[in-house]
Scaffold this motif. Structure first.
Motif, PDB file in Angstrom:
ATOM      1  N   ARG A  26       0.838  -1.195   0.000  1.00 56.11           N
ATOM      2  CA  ARG A  26       0.000   0.000   0.000  1.00 56.11           C
ATOM      3  C   ARG A  26       0.873   1.244   0.000  1.00 56.11           C
ATOM      4  O   ARG A  26       1.925   1.275   0.643  1.00 56.11           O
ATOM      5  CB  ARG A  26      -0.921   0.027   1.213  1.00 56.11           C
ATOM      6  CG  ARG A  26      -1.903  -1.118   1.195  1.00 56.11           C
ATOM      7  CD  ARG A  26      -3.001  -0.996   2.194  1.00 56.11           C
ATOM      8  NE  ARG A  26      -2.542  -0.951   3.574  1.00 56.11           N
ATOM      9  CZ  ARG A  26      -3.353  -0.757   4.594  1.00 56.11           C
ATOM     10  NH1 ARG A  26      -4.634  -0.578   4.411  1.00 56.11           N
ATOM     11  NH2 ARG A  26      -2.875  -0.748   5.824  1.00 56.11           N
ATOM     12  N   VAL A  27       0.426   2.290  -0.730  1.00 56.13           N
ATOM     13  CA  VAL A  27       1.141   3.560  -0.795  1.00 56.13           C
ATOM     14  C   VAL A  27       0.187   4.714  -0.562  1.00 56.13           C
ATOM     15  O   VAL A  27      -1.024   4.593  -0.762  1.00 56.13           O
ATOM     16  CB  VAL A  27       1.860   3.757  -2.150  1.00 56.13           C
ATOM     17  CG1 VAL A  27       2.946   2.735  -2.360  1.00 56.13           C
ATOM     18  CG2 VAL A  27       0.874   3.742  -3.286  1.00 56.13           C
ATOM     19  N   GLY A  28       0.768   5.834  -0.158  1.00 54.35           N
ATOM     20  CA  GLY A  28       0.027   7.076  -0.015  1.00 54.35           C
ATOM     21  C   GLY A  28       0.889   8.213  -0.528  1.00 54.35           C
ATOM     22  O   GLY A  28       2.110   8.174  -0.420  1.00 54.35           O
ATOM     23  N   ALA A  29       0.246   9.227  -1.096  1.00 52.49           N
ATOM     24  CA  ALA A  29       0.992  10.353  -1.645  1.00 52.49           C
ATOM     25  C   ALA A  29       0.212  11.643  -1.455  1.00 52.49           C
ATOM     26  O   ALA A  29      -1.021  11.644  -1.403  1.00 52.49           O
ATOM     27  CB  ALA A  29       1.269  10.137  -3.129  1.00 52.49           C
ATOM     28  N   ALA A  30       0.955  12.726  -1.344  1.00 50.69           N
ATOM     29  CA  ALA A  30       0.379  14.061  -1.260  1.00 50.69           C
ATOM     30  C   ALA A  30       1.420  15.037  -1.792  1.00 50.69           C
ATOM     31  O   ALA A  30       2.604  14.716  -1.862  1.00 50.69           O
ATOM     32  CB  ALA A  30       0.008  14.400   0.180  1.00 50.69           C
ATOM     33  N   ALA A  62      -0.018  12.042   3.450  1.00 50.16           N
ATOM     34  CA  ALA A  62       0.403  10.905   2.628  1.00 50.16           C
ATOM     35  C   ALA A  62       0.223   9.609   3.399  1.00 50.16           C
ATOM     36  O   ALA A  62      -0.249   8.611   2.860  1.00 50.16           O
ATOM     37  CB  ALA A  62       1.858  11.069   2.200  1.00 50.16           C
ATOM     38  N   THR A  63       0.530   9.624   4.694  1.00 49.14           N
ATOM     39  CA  THR A  63       0.336   8.439   5.535  1.00 49.14           C
ATOM     40  C   THR A  63      -1.148   8.096   5.645  1.00 49.14           C
ATOM     41  O   THR A  63      -1.519   6.930   5.631  1.00 49.14           O
ATOM     42  CB  THR A  63       0.957   8.650   6.928  1.00 49.14           C
ATOM     43  OG1 THR A  63       2.348   8.924   6.757  1.00 49.14           O
ATOM     44  CG2 THR A  63       0.794   7.432   7.808  1.00 49.14           C
ATOM     45  N   SER A  64      -1.993   9.113   5.722  1.00 47.20           N
ATOM     46  CA  SER A  64      -3.441   8.880   5.758  1.00 47.20           C
ATOM     47  C   SER A  64      -3.906   8.195   4.480  1.00 47.20           C
ATOM     48  O   SER A  64      -4.767   7.302   4.519  1.00 47.20           O
ATOM     49  CB  SER A  64      -4.203  10.196   5.933  1.00 47.20           C
ATOM     50  OG  SER A  64      -3.918  10.763   7.183  1.00 47.20           O
ATOM     51  N   GLY A  65      -3.344   8.588   3.342  1.00 44.48           N
ATOM     52  CA  GLY A  65      -3.675   7.940   2.079  1.00 44.48           C
ATOM     53  C   GLY A  65      -3.247   6.486   2.052  1.00 44.48           C
ATOM     54  O   GLY A  65      -3.972   5.607   1.581  1.00 44.48           O
ATOM     55  N   GLN A  66      -2.073   6.211   2.602  1.00 43.27           N
ATOM     56  CA  GLN A  66      -1.554   4.837   2.640  1.00 43.27           C
ATOM     57  C   GLN A  66      -2.396   3.960   3.554  1.00 43.27           C
ATOM     58  O   GLN A  66      -2.778   2.857   3.189  1.00 43.27           O
ATOM     59  CB  GLN A  66      -0.096   4.857   3.086  1.00 43.27           C
ATOM     60  CG  GLN A  66       0.565   3.498   3.119  1.00 43.27           C
ATOM     61  CD  GLN A  66       0.571   2.889   4.508  1.00 43.27           C
ATOM     62  OE1 GLN A  66       0.812   3.576   5.491  1.00 43.27           O
ATOM     63  NE2 GLN A  66       0.298   1.629   4.578  1.00 43.27           N
ATOM     64  N   THR A  67      -2.736   4.438   4.725  1.00 43.17           N
ATOM     65  CA  THR A  67      -3.503   3.615   5.655  1.00 43.17           C
ATOM     66  C   THR A  67      -4.938   3.434   5.187  1.00 43.17           C
ATOM     67  O   THR A  67      -5.572   2.438   5.529  1.00 43.17           O
ATOM     68  CB  THR A  67      -3.489   4.189   7.086  1.00 43.17           C
ATOM     69  OG1 THR A  67      -3.955   5.535   7.056  1.00 43.17           O
ATOM     70  CG2 THR A  67      -2.096   4.148   7.686  1.00 43.17           C
ATOM     71  N   GLY A  68      -5.445   4.376   4.397  1.00 42.21           N
ATOM     72  CA  GLY A  68      -6.799   4.265   3.885  1.00 42.21           C
ATOM     73  C   GLY A  68      -6.923   3.447   2.609  1.00 42.21           C
ATOM     74  O   GLY A  68      -8.026   3.134   2.169  1.00 42.21           O
ATOM     75  N   ALA A  69      -5.807   3.075   2.009  1.00 40.30           N
ATOM     76  CA  ALA A  69      -5.837   2.292   0.774  1.00 40.30           C
ATOM     77  C   ALA A  69      -6.371   0.894   1.039  1.00 40.30           C
ATOM     78  O   ALA A  69      -6.176   0.332   2.112  1.00 40.30           O
ATOM     79  CB  ALA A  69      -4.429   2.210   0.165  1.00 40.30           C
ATOM     80  N   SER A  70      -7.024   0.343   0.053  1.00 37.59           N
ATOM     81  CA  SER A  70      -7.651  -0.964   0.184  1.00 37.59           C
ATOM     82  C   SER A  70      -6.640  -2.046   0.539  1.00 37.59           C
ATOM     83  O   SER A  70      -5.536  -2.095   0.010  1.00 37.59           O
ATOM     84  CB  SER A  70      -8.332  -1.351  -1.117  1.00 37.59           C
ATOM     85  OG  SER A  70      -8.873  -2.635  -1.036  1.00 37.59           O
ATOM     86  N   SER A  71      -7.043  -2.937   1.439  1.00 36.63           N
ATOM     87  CA  SER A  71      -6.189  -4.059   1.799  1.00 36.63           C
ATOM     88  C   SER A  71      -6.794  -5.383   1.363  1.00 36.63           C
ATOM     89  O   SER A  71      -6.291  -6.446   1.692  1.00 36.63           O
ATOM     90  CB  SER A  71      -5.945  -4.080   3.308  1.00 36.63           C
ATOM     91  OG  SER A  71      -7.159  -4.238   4.004  1.00 36.63           O
ATOM     92  N   SER A  72      -7.913  -5.322   0.636  1.00 38.48           N
ATOM     93  CA  SER A  72      -8.517  -6.575   0.164  1.00 38.48           C
ATOM     94  C   SER A  72      -9.119  -6.400  -1.201  1.00 38.48           C
ATOM     95  O   SER A  72      -9.266  -5.343  -1.707  1.00 38.48           O
ATOM     96  CB  SER A  72      -9.594  -7.025   1.140  1.00 38.48           C
ATOM     97  OG  SER A  72     -10.573  -6.030   1.315  1.00 38.48           O
TER      98      SER A  72
END
Length: 123
Positions: free
Chosen positions: A74-78, A113-123
């Motif tokens: 999972r990744v997050g970006a801003a 960016a961390t919020s985007g990563q943790t909110g990304a789909s894990s399934s």
């Protein structure tokens, strides 16, 4: 700028992995540093990505990622000049807008960016 962020996220999802010894989220790019802060490395069968590399980002990009299993990255970006953060994962490959940034005037930070990563789909 949004296309640069989305391109960075897609590139990392497609070919990146964190070191197997690293725990949790790793910061790849921390604006304004355009050279990658972390090198993504491959591990024997325990990580999603199999080829090591050091990412490069545009000057205003915050990019974080987490290699969570052989099937999930999972990744997050801003962008420090943007108003939205983004997240994506190897679970379907979708990159999507995660929400508005929390900084003064809607300016993004590494936290977004961390919020985007943790909110990304894990399934």
């Amino acid at each position: 700028m949004k296309s640069i962020i989305l391109g960075s996220v897609l590139a990392v999802v497609a070919v990146a992995s964190l070191d197997a010894n690293a725990a949790g989220t790793s910061t790849f790019c921390n604006a304004p540093n355009v050279a990658g802060n972390a090198t993504a490395t491959a591990a024997a069968g325990t990580d999603f990505v199999k080829v090591a590399f050091t990412p490069k980002c545009s000057a205003n990009v915050f990019l974080v990622g987490a290699d969570e299993s052989p099937l999930l990255f999972r990744v997050g970006a801003a962008s420090s000049k943007g108003k939205s953060f983004f997240g994506g994962s190897s679970a379907g490959g979708a990159v999507s807008r995660g929400g508005d940034c929390t900084g003064t005037g809607g300016v993004c930070s590494a936290t977004d960016a961390t919020s985007g990563q943790t909110g990304a789909s894990s399934s």
